[in-house]
Design a protein around this motif. Structure first.
Motif, PDB file in Angstrom:
ATOM      1  N   UNK A 165      23.745  -1.666   6.473  1.00 41.68           N
ATOM      2  CA  UNK A 165      23.440  -1.652   7.893  1.00 41.68           C
ATOM      3  C   UNK A 165      22.205  -0.774   8.097  1.00 41.68           C
ATOM      4  N   UNK A 166      21.170  -1.335   8.681  1.00 43.93           N
ATOM      5  CA  UNK A 166      19.936  -0.599   8.925  1.00 43.93           C
ATOM      6  C   UNK A 166      20.030   0.058  10.303  1.00 43.93           C
ATOM      7  N   UNK A 167      20.344   1.344  10.298  1.00 41.38           N
ATOM      8  CA  UNK A 167      20.586   2.043  11.561  1.00 41.38           C
ATOM      9  C   UNK A 167      19.359   2.119  12.458  1.00 41.38           C
ATOM     10  N   UNK A 168      18.162   2.139  11.862  1.00 40.52           N
ATOM     11  CA  UNK A 168      16.945   2.206  12.678  1.00 40.52           C
ATOM     12  C   UNK A 168      16.726   0.900  13.446  1.00 40.52           C
ATOM     13  N   UNK A 169      16.907  -0.229  12.762  1.00 40.67           N
ATOM     14  CA  UNK A 169      16.729  -1.525  13.424  1.00 40.67           C
ATOM     15  C   UNK A 169      17.793  -1.767  14.492  1.00 40.67           C
ATOM     16  N   UNK A 170      19.012  -1.418  14.174  1.00 38.85           N
ATOM     17  CA  UNK A 170      20.103  -1.586  15.141  1.00 38.85           C
ATOM     18  C   UNK A 170      19.825  -0.726  16.369  1.00 38.85           C
ATOM     19  N   UNK A 171      19.445   0.518  16.137  1.00 41.54           N
ATOM     20  CA  UNK A 171      19.150   1.423  17.248  1.00 41.54           C
ATOM     21  C   UNK A 171      18.030   0.909  18.125  1.00 41.54           C
ATOM     22  N   UNK A 172      16.976   0.383  17.499  1.00 44.51           N
ATOM     23  CA  UNK A 172      15.835  -0.150  18.258  1.00 44.51           C
ATOM     24  C   UNK A 172      16.253  -1.356  19.095  1.00 44.51           C
ATOM     25  N   UNK A 173      17.077  -2.225  18.526  1.00 48.46           N
ATOM     26  CA  UNK A 173      17.563  -3.397  19.275  1.00 48.46           C
ATOM     27  C   UNK A 173      18.424  -2.979  20.458  1.00 48.46           C
TER      28      UNK A 173
END
Length: 72
Positions: free
Chosen positions: A1-9
């Motif tokens: 799980x890519x936390x940076x991408x999820x957070x940005x979305x």
């Protein structure tokens, strides 16, 4: 799980819906810091919490398995 991408979305969707971090935190009964840390990719998030945030933001959760290379 890519936390940076999820957070940005999540952040983009929250802003799209014109909801503040404080308002989203209140909807989920969590601290403002929780939302900020998730959006900034500082904290990992449980699947349960991710689903709660997505529901509050009227988003769907999609999981795509990723094949990992075998180590030698």
């Amino acid at each position: 799980m890519n936390k940076e991408l999820i957070g940005a979305d999540l952040k983009a969707r929250r802003k799209e819906r014109k909801i503040t971090q404080r308002e989203l935190a209140a909807m989920l009964n969590v601290k403002d810091d929780t939302i900020r840390n998730v959006e900034n990719g500082v904290s990992f998030i449980s699947m349960k919490r991710l689903m709660q945030i997505c529901e509050a933001l009227d988003m769907e959760v999609s999981v795509t398995p990723i094949k990992r290379a075998k180590s030698a």
